[in-house]
Motif scaffolding. Structure first.
Motif, PDB file in Angstrom:
ATOM      1  N   LEU A  27       0.837  -1.191   0.000  1.00  0.00           N
ATOM      2  CA  LEU A  27       0.000   0.000   0.000  1.00  0.00           C
ATOM      3  C   LEU A  27       0.875   1.244   0.000  1.00  0.00           C
ATOM      4  O   LEU A  27       1.802   1.360   0.799  1.00  0.00           O
ATOM      5  CB  LEU A  27      -0.894   0.000   1.241  1.00  0.00           C
ATOM      6  CG  LEU A  27      -1.876   1.141   1.373  1.00  0.00           C
ATOM      7  CD1 LEU A  27      -2.992   0.978   0.358  1.00  0.00           C
ATOM      8  CD2 LEU A  27      -2.451   1.169   2.761  1.00  0.00           C
ATOM      9  N   ASP A  28       0.562   2.171  -0.882  1.00  0.00           N
ATOM     10  CA  ASP A  28       1.271   3.440  -0.937  1.00  0.00           C
ATOM     11  C   ASP A  28       0.661   4.389   0.097  1.00  0.00           C
ATOM     12  O   ASP A  28      -0.564   4.504   0.169  1.00  0.00           O
ATOM     13  CB  ASP A  28       1.140   4.038  -2.340  1.00  0.00           C
ATOM     14  CG  ASP A  28       1.951   5.295  -2.523  1.00  0.00           C
ATOM     15  OD1 ASP A  28       2.874   5.535  -1.724  1.00  0.00           O
ATOM     16  OD2 ASP A  28       1.649   6.044  -3.477  1.00  0.00           O
ATOM     17  N   PRO A  29       1.476   5.068   0.911  1.00  0.00           N
ATOM     18  CA  PRO A  29       0.916   5.959   1.926  1.00  0.00           C
ATOM     19  C   PRO A  29       0.033   7.066   1.359  1.00  0.00           C
ATOM     20  O   PRO A  29      -0.868   7.548   2.039  1.00  0.00           O
ATOM     21  CB  PRO A  29       2.149   6.565   2.609  1.00  0.00           C
ATOM     22  CG  PRO A  29       3.246   5.645   2.317  1.00  0.00           C
ATOM     23  CD  PRO A  29       2.929   4.985   1.013  1.00  0.00           C
ATOM     24  N   SER A  30       0.249   7.466   0.120  1.00  0.00           N
ATOM     25  CA  SER A  30      -0.588   8.526  -0.452  1.00  0.00           C
ATOM     26  C   SER A  30      -1.980   8.014  -0.827  1.00  0.00           C
ATOM     27  O   SER A  30      -2.875   8.816  -1.088  1.00  0.00           O
ATOM     28  CB  SER A  30       0.092   9.121  -1.685  1.00  0.00           C
ATOM     29  OG  SER A  30       0.232   8.141  -2.690  1.00  0.00           O
ATOM     30  N   ASP A  31      -2.184   6.691  -0.829  1.00  0.00           N
ATOM     31  CA  ASP A  31      -3.491   6.114  -1.145  1.00  0.00           C
ATOM     32  C   ASP A  31      -4.362   5.889   0.089  1.00  0.00           C
ATOM     33  O   ASP A  31      -5.502   5.461  -0.037  1.00  0.00           O
ATOM     34  CB  ASP A  31      -3.330   4.779  -1.872  1.00  0.00           C
ATOM     35  CG  ASP A  31      -2.716   4.948  -3.248  1.00  0.00           C
ATOM     36  OD1 ASP A  31      -2.814   6.053  -3.803  1.00  0.00           O
ATOM     37  OD2 ASP A  31      -2.138   3.972  -3.752  1.00  0.00           O
ATOM     38  N   ILE A  32      -3.842   6.161   1.266  1.00  0.00           N
ATOM     39  CA  ILE A  32      -4.588   5.895   2.494  1.00  0.00           C
ATOM     40  C   ILE A  32      -5.722   6.901   2.642  1.00  0.00           C
ATOM     41  O   ILE A  32      -5.523   8.109   2.518  1.00  0.00           O
ATOM     42  CB  ILE A  32      -3.660   5.942   3.721  1.00  0.00           C
ATOM     43  CG1 ILE A  32      -2.604   4.846   3.631  1.00  0.00           C
ATOM     44  CG2 ILE A  32      -4.457   5.803   5.009  1.00  0.00           C
ATOM     45  CD1 ILE A  32      -1.578   4.896   4.724  1.00  0.00           C
ATOM     46  N   GLN A  33      -6.914   6.380   2.896  1.00  0.00           N
ATOM     47  CA  GLN A  33      -8.091   7.223   3.114  1.00  0.00           C
ATOM     48  C   GLN A  33      -8.697   6.867   4.464  1.00  0.00           C
ATOM     49  O   GLN A  33      -8.681   5.712   4.881  1.00  0.00           O
ATOM     50  CB  GLN A  33      -9.129   7.011   2.032  1.00  0.00           C
ATOM     51  CG  GLN A  33      -8.695   7.453   0.668  1.00  0.00           C
ATOM     52  CD  GLN A  33      -9.824   7.289  -0.351  1.00  0.00           C
ATOM     53  OE1 GLN A  33     -10.935   6.949   0.005  1.00  0.00           O
ATOM     54  NE2 GLN A  33      -9.514   7.524  -1.603  1.00  0.00           N
ATOM     55  N   LEU A  34      -9.244   7.865   5.111  1.00  0.00           N
ATOM     56  CA  LEU A  34      -9.939   7.657   6.378  1.00  0.00           C
ATOM     57  C   LEU A  34     -11.305   8.300   6.256  1.00  0.00           C
ATOM     58  O   LEU A  34     -11.405   9.520   6.151  1.00  0.00           O
ATOM     59  CB  LEU A  34      -9.146   8.259   7.537  1.00  0.00           C
ATOM     60  CG  LEU A  34      -9.694   8.015   8.933  1.00  0.00           C
ATOM     61  CD1 LEU A  34      -9.700   6.518   9.234  1.00  0.00           C
ATOM     62  CD2 LEU A  34      -8.862   8.740   9.964  1.00  0.00           C
ATOM     63  N   HIS A  38      -8.748  11.746   1.896  1.00  0.00           N
ATOM     64  CA  HIS A  38      -7.309  11.489   1.891  1.00  0.00           C
ATOM     65  C   HIS A  38      -6.674  12.154   3.107  1.00  0.00           C
ATOM     66  O   HIS A  38      -7.034  13.266   3.481  1.00  0.00           O
ATOM     67  CB  HIS A  38      -6.662  12.041   0.617  1.00  0.00           C
ATOM     68  CG  HIS A  38      -6.943  11.211  -0.589  1.00  0.00           C
ATOM     69  ND1 HIS A  38      -6.347   9.991  -0.803  1.00  0.00           N
ATOM     70  CD2 HIS A  38      -7.771  11.405  -1.648  1.00  0.00           C
ATOM     71  CE1 HIS A  38      -6.779   9.487  -1.932  1.00  0.00           C
ATOM     72  NE2 HIS A  38      -7.661  10.319  -2.471  1.00  0.00           N
ATOM     73  N   LEU A  39      -5.740  11.441   3.714  1.00  0.00           N
ATOM     74  CA  LEU A  39      -5.026  12.001   4.859  1.00  0.00           C
ATOM     75  C   LEU A  39      -3.872  12.857   4.360  1.00  0.00           C
ATOM     76  O   LEU A  39      -3.063  12.391   3.566  1.00  0.00           O
ATOM     77  CB  LEU A  39      -4.501  10.887   5.754  1.00  0.00           C
ATOM     78  CG  LEU A  39      -5.554  10.014   6.433  1.00  0.00           C
ATOM     79  CD1 LEU A  39      -4.890   8.918   7.227  1.00  0.00           C
ATOM     80  CD2 LEU A  39      -6.446  10.847   7.315  1.00  0.00           C
ATOM     81  N   PRO A  40      -3.773  14.087   4.820  1.00  0.00           N
ATOM     82  CA  PRO A  40      -2.684  14.959   4.359  1.00  0.00           C
ATOM     83  C   PRO A  40      -1.382  14.691   5.125  1.00  0.00           C
ATOM     84  O   PRO A  40      -0.907  15.527   5.879  1.00  0.00           O
ATOM     85  CB  PRO A  40      -3.225  16.357   4.638  1.00  0.00           C
ATOM     86  CG  PRO A  40      -4.103  16.174   5.828  1.00  0.00           C
ATOM     87  CD  PRO A  40      -4.703  14.806   5.686  1.00  0.00           C
ATOM     88  N   LEU A  41      -0.818  13.501   4.941  1.00  0.00           N
ATOM     89  CA  LEU A  41       0.414  13.126   5.638  1.00  0.00           C
ATOM     90  C   LEU A  41       1.556  12.969   4.656  1.00  0.00           C
ATOM     91  O   LEU A  41       1.380  12.459   3.548  1.00  0.00           O
ATOM     92  CB  LEU A  41       0.224  11.801   6.382  1.00  0.00           C
ATOM     93  CG  LEU A  41      -0.723  11.783   7.568  1.00  0.00           C
ATOM     94  CD1 LEU A  41      -0.850  10.365   8.090  1.00  0.00           C
ATOM     95  CD2 LEU A  41      -0.243  12.703   8.665  1.00  0.00           C
ATOM     96  N   THR A  48       5.794   6.383  10.046  1.00  0.00           N
ATOM     97  CA  THR A  48       5.998   6.469  11.492  1.00  0.00           C
ATOM     98  C   THR A  48       4.733   6.112  12.246  1.00  0.00           C
ATOM     99  O   THR A  48       4.769   5.316  13.192  1.00  0.00           O
ATOM    100  CB  THR A  48       6.475   7.879  11.881  1.00  0.00           C
ATOM    101  OG1 THR A  48       7.673   8.179  11.172  1.00  0.00           O
ATOM    102  CG2 THR A  48       6.728   7.978  13.367  1.00  0.00           C
ATOM    103  N   LEU A  49       3.610   6.710  11.864  1.00  0.00           N
ATOM    104  CA  LEU A  49       2.345   6.402  12.532  1.00  0.00           C
ATOM    105  C   LEU A  49       1.953   4.938  12.331  1.00  0.00           C
ATOM    106  O   LEU A  49       1.455   4.299  13.264  1.00  0.00           O
ATOM    107  CB  LEU A  49       1.240   7.316  12.019  1.00  0.00           C
ATOM    108  CG  LEU A  49       1.320   8.767  12.471  1.00  0.00           C
ATOM    109  CD1 LEU A  49       0.231   9.597  11.798  1.00  0.00           C
ATOM    110  CD2 LEU A  49       1.204   8.868  13.976  1.00  0.00           C
TER     111      LEU A  49
END
Length: 79
Positions: A27-34, A38-41, A48-49
């Motif tokens: 999974l690419d961190p830019s694809d993470i959704q909550l 999209h999470l602005p991380l 880290t999280l």
């Protein structure tokens, strides 16, 4: 107390490192959704999280295993 902490934290650290490597290789961190957003991380913040969350869950599992292995046997109440 330090020995107990190391018995729990060291194995959970190793498993969290492997779990994070496996998870973020898929999974690419830019694809993470909550919640559909999209999470602005930054990627480093997501890694880290993610590692800290994996470490927390692994430590909880290790604590539960340690507790269940060392809980005294059930005793029958006196009649």
């Amino acid at each position: 107390m330090r020995r107990l902490a190391m018995v729990i934290l060291w194995p959970s650290f190793l498993v969290a490192a492997m779990a994070e490597g496996f998870f973020f290789s898929l999974l690419d961190p830019s694809d993470i959704q909550l919640g559909g957003m999209h999470l602005p991380l930054e990627p480093l913040a997501a890694y880290t999280l993610g590692f800290l969350m994996f470490w927390l869950f692994c430590a909880l599992a290790c604590m539960l295993s340690y507790y269940l292995a060392n809980v005294p046997a059930d005793q029958k109440p006196p009649l």
